[in-house]
Write a protein that holds these residues in place. Structure first.
Motif, mmCIF file in Angstrom:
data_model
loop_
_atom_site.group_PDB
_atom_site.id
_atom_site.type_symbol
_atom_site.label_atom_id
_atom_site.label_comp_id
_atom_site.label_asym_id
_atom_site.label_seq_id
_atom_site.Cartn_x
_atom_site.Cartn_y
_atom_site.Cartn_z
ATOM 1 N N ARG A 51 0.903 -1.262 0.063
ATOM 2 C CA ARG A 51 0.493 0.230 -0.003
ATOM 3 C C ARG A 51 0.655 1.403 0.250
ATOM 4 O O ARG A 51 2.257 0.871 0.547
ATOM 5 C CB ARG A 51 -1.188 -0.073 1.212
ATOM 6 N N TYR A 52 0.663 2.064 -1.183
ATOM 7 C CA TYR A 52 1.021 3.060 -0.715
ATOM 8 C C TYR A 52 2.671 3.234 -1.013
ATOM 9 O O TYR A 52 4.035 3.835 -0.750
ATOM 10 C CB TYR A 52 1.792 4.502 0.154
ATOM 11 N N LYS A 53 2.657 1.985 -2.357
ATOM 12 C CA LYS A 53 4.571 1.797 -2.591
ATOM 13 C C LYS A 53 5.817 1.371 -1.331
ATOM 14 O O LYS A 53 6.759 1.319 -1.867
ATOM 15 C CB LYS A 53 4.737 3.250 -3.280
ATOM 16 N N MET A 54 5.235 0.947 -0.303
ATOM 17 C CA MET A 54 5.664 0.588 0.269
ATOM 18 C C MET A 54 5.050 -0.849 0.937
ATOM 19 O O MET A 54 4.061 -1.087 0.884
ATOM 20 C CB MET A 54 6.687 1.225 1.786
ATOM 21 N N LEU A 55 5.850 -1.538 1.689
ATOM 22 C CA LEU A 55 5.139 -2.442 2.900
ATOM 23 C C LEU A 55 4.409 -2.328 3.682
ATOM 24 O O LEU A 55 4.626 -1.332 3.817
ATOM 25 C CB LEU A 55 6.690 -3.972 2.839
#
Length: 98
Positions: free
Chosen positions: A43-47
């Motif tokens: 999510r939101y380009k992160m784990l």
């Protein structure tokens, strides 16, 4: 840094093999060990780790590794654990340095 990954495995593959990946993997292993019930997603380009909403997020930045806590109330003894760390409105803490 932002990684355009579709799943956690792809995210980990995109990380450069340096100290940031090493630190991120160590923190990731602690999360998996101590909270195996949390789902790991991107999510939101992160784990991100949680169930309906995120509890933790983990990301390798350019000069540091960030661990974000979605709701500080969910962390037992948070003030003691976060002593010496920088934290703001939505970000619980990010490491000061390596």
């Amino acid at each position: 840094m932002q990684y355009d990954a579709k799943n956690p495995e792809e995210y980990l593959e995109l990380l450069e093999d340096d100290w940031r990946k090493e630190k991120l993997l160590a923190i990731r292993q602690m999360i998996i060990t101590y909270a195996p019930e949390l789902e790991e997603v991107i999510r939101y380009k992160m784990l991100n780790y949680g169930k309906e909403d995120y509890i933790l997020a983990l990301n390798a930045q350019k000069h540091y590794v960030s661990l974000y806590v979605g709701t500080i109330d969910k962390v037992e003894n948070a003030e003691t654990l976060l002593a010496g760390y920088n934290y703001g409105k939505k970000v619980a803490f990010a490491s000061k340095s390596r």
